[in-house]
Design an enzyme around this catalytic site. Structure first.
Site, PDB file in Angstrom:
ATOM      1  CD1 TRP A   1      39.564  43.753  42.033  1.00 53.09           C
ATOM      2  CD2 TRP A   1      37.684  43.169  42.602  1.00 53.09           C
ATOM      3  NE1 TRP A   1      39.106  44.339  40.984  1.00 53.09           N
ATOM      4  CE2 TRP A   1      37.710  44.050  41.553  1.00 53.09           C
ATOM      5  CE3 TRP A   1      36.421  43.159  43.066  1.00 53.09           C
ATOM      6  CZ2 TRP A   1      36.461  44.588  40.827  1.00 53.09           C
ATOM      7  CZ3 TRP A   1      35.282  43.203  42.344  1.00 53.09           C
ATOM      8  CH2 TRP A   1      35.307  44.137  41.232  1.00 53.09           C
TER       9      TRP A   1
ATOM     10  CG  PHE B   1      53.198  34.270  32.768  1.00 50.86           C
ATOM     11  CD1 PHE B   1      51.920  34.145  33.524  1.00 50.86           C
ATOM     12  CD2 PHE B   1      54.113  33.284  32.836  1.00 50.86           C
ATOM     13  CE1 PHE B   1      51.586  32.938  33.978  1.00 50.86           C
ATOM     14  CE2 PHE B   1      53.954  31.977  33.663  1.00 50.86           C
ATOM     15  CZ  PHE B   1      52.570  31.888  34.088  1.00 50.86           C
TER      16      PHE B   1
ATOM     17  NE  ARG C   1      35.574  27.755  48.094  1.00 50.27           N
ATOM     18  CZ  ARG C   1      36.239  28.678  47.662  1.00 50.27           C
ATOM     19  NH1 ARG C   1      37.011  29.647  48.077  1.00 50.27           N
ATOM     20  NH2 ARG C   1      35.916  29.280  46.252  1.00 50.27           N
TER      21      ARG C   1
ATOM     22  CD  GLU D   1      42.847  32.461  46.035  1.00 53.28           C
ATOM     23  OE1 GLU D   1      44.109  31.907  45.939  1.00 53.28           O
ATOM     24  OE2 GLU D   1      42.284  32.841  47.263  1.00 53.28           O
TER      25      GLU D   1
HETATM   26  C1  FAD Z   1      35.088  38.633  44.342  1.00 50.93           C
HETATM   27  C2  FAD Z   1      36.442  38.805  44.336  1.00 50.93           C
HETATM   28  C3  FAD Z   1      37.283  38.524  45.688  1.00 50.93           C
HETATM   29  C4  FAD Z   1      38.619  38.477  45.477  1.00 50.93           C
HETATM   30  N1  FAD Z   1      39.260  38.418  46.742  1.00 50.93           N
HETATM   31  C5  FAD Z   1      40.628  38.556  46.986  1.00 50.93           C
HETATM   32  C6  FAD Z   1      41.312  38.717  47.945  1.00 50.93           C
HETATM   33  O1  FAD Z   1      40.766  38.275  49.102  1.00 50.93           O
HETATM   34  N2  FAD Z   1      42.653  39.310  47.915  1.00 50.93           N
HETATM   35  C7  FAD Z   1      43.498  39.537  46.779  1.00 50.93           C
HETATM   36  O2  FAD Z   1      44.374  39.672  47.039  1.00 50.93           O
HETATM   37  N3  FAD Z   1      42.779  39.515  45.589  1.00 50.93           N
HETATM   38  C8  FAD Z   1      41.172  39.075  45.534  1.00 50.93           C
HETATM   39  N4  FAD Z   1      40.756  39.215  44.371  1.00 50.93           N
HETATM   40  C9  FAD Z   1      41.496  39.745  43.264  1.00 50.93           C
HETATM   41  C10 FAD Z   1      41.581  38.594  42.142  1.00 50.93           C
HETATM   42  O3  FAD Z   1      42.404  37.638  42.606  1.00 50.93           O
HETATM   43  C11 FAD Z   1      41.906  39.245  40.811  1.00 50.93           C
HETATM   44  O4  FAD Z   1      40.624  39.797  40.299  1.00 50.93           O
HETATM   45  C12 FAD Z   1      42.588  38.498  39.615  1.00 50.93           C
HETATM   46  O5  FAD Z   1      43.800  38.000  39.940  1.00 50.93           O
HETATM   47  C13 FAD Z   1      42.481  39.078  38.483  1.00 50.93           C
HETATM   48  O6  FAD Z   1      43.067  40.715  38.522  1.00 50.93           O
HETATM   49  P1  FAD Z   1      42.329  41.561  37.562  1.00 50.93           P
HETATM   50  O7  FAD Z   1      40.876  41.428  38.091  1.00 50.93           O
HETATM   51  O8  FAD Z   1      42.980  42.643  37.984  1.00 50.93           O
HETATM   52  O9  FAD Z   1      42.359  41.313  36.136  1.00 50.93           O
HETATM   53  P2  FAD Z   1      43.316  41.511  35.210  1.00 50.93           P
HETATM   54  O10 FAD Z   1      44.574  40.883  35.513  1.00 50.93           O
HETATM   55  O11 FAD Z   1      43.403  42.940  34.694  1.00 50.93           O
HETATM   56  O12 FAD Z   1      43.069  40.520  33.839  1.00 50.93           O
HETATM   57  C14 FAD Z   1      42.256  40.850  33.031  1.00 50.93           C
HETATM   58  C15 FAD Z   1      42.021  39.897  32.005  1.00 50.93           C
HETATM   59  O13 FAD Z   1      43.439  39.683  31.387  1.00 50.93           O
HETATM   60  C16 FAD Z   1      43.705  38.384  31.216  1.00 50.93           C
HETATM   61  N5  FAD Z   1      45.204  38.306  31.341  1.00 50.93           N
HETATM   62  C17 FAD Z   1      46.028  39.109  32.422  1.00 50.93           C
HETATM   63  N6  FAD Z   1      47.286  38.748  32.011  1.00 50.93           N
HETATM   64  C18 FAD Z   1      47.299  38.015  30.905  1.00 50.93           C
HETATM   65  C19 FAD Z   1      48.300  37.360  30.158  1.00 50.93           C
HETATM   66  N7  FAD Z   1      49.666  37.426  30.589  1.00 50.93           N
HETATM   67  N8  FAD Z   1      48.021  36.549  29.133  1.00 50.93           N
HETATM   68  C20 FAD Z   1      47.067  36.226  28.838  1.00 50.93           C
HETATM   69  N9  FAD Z   1      45.734  36.995  29.303  1.00 50.93           N
HETATM   70  C21 FAD Z   1      45.902  37.627  30.564  1.00 50.93           C
HETATM   71  C22 FAD Z   1      43.198  37.565  32.425  1.00 50.93           C
HETATM   72  O14 FAD Z   1      43.120  36.340  32.254  1.00 50.93           O
HETATM   73  C23 FAD Z   1      41.849  38.403  32.472  1.00 50.93           C
HETATM   74  O15 FAD Z   1      40.960  37.671  31.646  1.00 50.93           O
HETATM   75  C24 FAD Z   1      39.483  38.826  44.322  1.00 50.93           C
HETATM   76  C25 FAD Z   1      38.698  39.027  43.312  1.00 50.93           C
HETATM   77  C26 FAD Z   1      37.302  38.879  43.183  1.00 50.93           C
HETATM   78  C27 FAD Z   1      36.600  39.327  41.893  1.00 50.93           C
END
Ligand code: FAD
Length: 392
Positions: free
Chosen positions: A169, A391, A97, A371
């Site tokens: 990612w 945020f 999906r 997402e």
């Molecule tokens: C398998 C997979 C496929 C993906 N595919 C795509 C893709 O096709 N294109 C794309 O662009 N991205 C993609 N992503 C990226 C995905 O959207 C990001 O991993 C996601 O947005 C979170 O970002 P991060 O991993 O950097 O976590 P971070 O932003 O570092 O967050 C880490 C933790 O901190 C928390 N946090 C962050 N900010 C706050 C806040 N202000 N207040 C409270 N808590 C907070 C988060 O909730 C999380 O628990 C993919 C990710 C995965 C795992």
């Protein structure tokens, strides 16, 4: 893996609220998943490979651009049909999906919505048929939940743009033919650019050792002085709102897809509980197991109704981003909880690849993160009801 005996739970007869076209689209996708996805998906996940053999089938059931008009190769369906296709595909596997969601909502949608007529004609029919596979580059190593901080950038060099930076990612990255990439110009304004495989300086290394979405290829998009033709800029919209509007469409698909995974876990657990004998009777006869099954079905039914209403709103172009965000957050959370409970109903068998539940459970760990994480979606609802951003 066991044969696919899936029978969809529909406790409130929601099928009756669908049109004939909706039912036809759903049934076709369901049959296709049973025939083409279920027999191969466990192996693909164990091998950590995206099963390219199903690309043509995905195109045939309308999973690439379900709501993109037929003149551009799309299926020209409404939003509820789009949701139902995503539900049925994720019933098979969230990774499959994800590939369809990225292709439809994150690649075809921005080209259709913000692209020129030439860009639409050049890319959309090939993306709809699966001849081209696409990826969407928003997230960066240092900017995930806060994509507005992105550092990927492009400079105007007269007859072309020069693109530098890295995205991380990225679903479909390792095999994508085109990537819709979000980057800042010299005025720090975010724009979308269509980057094609083969452009010098553009590489897409794969991310290995994932325990989640193993049947979906994830990787990086790296740009080192990539010369992007000026006609590859998406002119229709700029600013963070442009990629966020694509995420609205993808999150809507996830809200439906997650329920597909939850339905599969519930159905598998129910069948197992009726057959598995302990202490001289089926475990389905124990109150503790019935509580689990009853709560699962209740949550699935609520989420199905939520999806249908959201689909109706989206068909009228009336669904807000915050409403879509709530459905994504709620439905993924209940799906992951259902997967965990269902796995326990299967006891030791629940951890094996004989059944789909553990794979769904691991997949949903990505779905609850990408997402917009669960936390970020809580903050979106918080902002919507209080008017105060929390945020930062
Ligand atoms: C398998 C997979 C496929 C993906 N595919 C795509 C893709 O096709 N294109 C794309 O662009 N991205 C993609 N992503 C990226 C995905 O959207 C990001 O991993 C996601 O947005 C979170 O970002 P991060 O991993 O950097 O976590 P971070 O932003 O570092 O967050 C880490 C933790 O901190 C928390 N946090 C962050 N900010 C706050 C806040 N202000 N207040 C409270 N808590 C907070 C988060 O909730 C999380 O628990 C993919 C990710 C995965 C795992």
């Amino acid at each position: 893996m066991k044969p696919d005996l899936f029978q969809a739970p529909d406790y409130y007869n929601i099928d009756e609220l669908l049109t004939d076209e909706h039912r036809m689209v759903k049934d076709a996708a369901r049959e296709w998943v049973k025939k083409e996805v279920s027999p191969i998906i466990e192996d693909a996940a164990q091998q950590a490979t995206f099963p390219t053999s199903i690309v043509n089938g995905l195109a045939e059931i309308g999973a690439f651009g379900p709501y993109i008009p037929e003149e551009y190769g799309g299926a020209g369906l409404d939003q509820i049909s789009y949701g139902l296709i995503m539900q049925e595909i994720e019933r098979g596997d969230s990774g499959v999906r994800s590939t369809a969601s990225v292709q439809s909502s994150l690649v075809m949608y921005p080209i259709y919505k913000y692209g020129t007529e030439e860009q639409r004609k050049k890319y959309l029919p090939k993306l709809a048929s699966g001849e081209f596979m696409g990826s969407f580059g928003l997230t960066e190593p240092d900017h995930g939940s806060n994509p507005g901080g992105m550092v990927t950038n492009f400079k105007d060099k007269g007859d072309h743009y020069l693109l530098n930076g890295a995205k991380m990612w990225i679903s479909n990255a390792p095999f994508c033919d085109v990537a819709v990439v979000w980057a800042k110009n010299e005025e720090e304004r975010i724009h979308g650019l269509i980057v094609e495989r083969g452009m010098e300086g553009f590489t897409t290394p794969e991310t290995h050792n994932k325990w989640s979405l193993r049947a979906s290829a994830t990787g990086e998009l790296i740009f080192q002085d990539v010369k992007v033709p000026k006609e590859n800029l998406l002119p229709g919209r700029s600013g963070l709102g442009a990629p966020l509007s694509c995420l609205d469409s993808a999150r809507f698909g996830i809200a439906w897809g997650a329920i597909g995974a939850a339905m599969d876990c519930y159905d598998t657990a129910l069948r197992y509980a009726k057959e598995r004998i302990q202490f001289g009777k089926p475990i389905a006869g124990f109150q503790l197991q019935q509580k689990k099954l009853a709560e699962m079905l209740t949550e699935i039914t609520k989420a199905q109704l939520l999806n249908l209403r959201l689909g109706q709103l989206r068909n009228k172009d009336k669904a807000t981003s915050a409403q879509i965000s709530m459905a994504k957050r709620n439905n993924v959370e209940i799906a992951i909880n259902i997967a965990r409970e269902a796995r326990q109903i299967l006891g030791g068998m629940g951890i094996t690849g004989e059944y789909s539940i553990m794979r769904h459970m691991m997949n949903l760990e990505s779905v609850i993160t990408y997402e917009g994480t669960h936390d970020i979606h809580l903050l979106i609802t918080g902002l919507d009801i209080t008017g105060i951003p929390a945020f930062k």
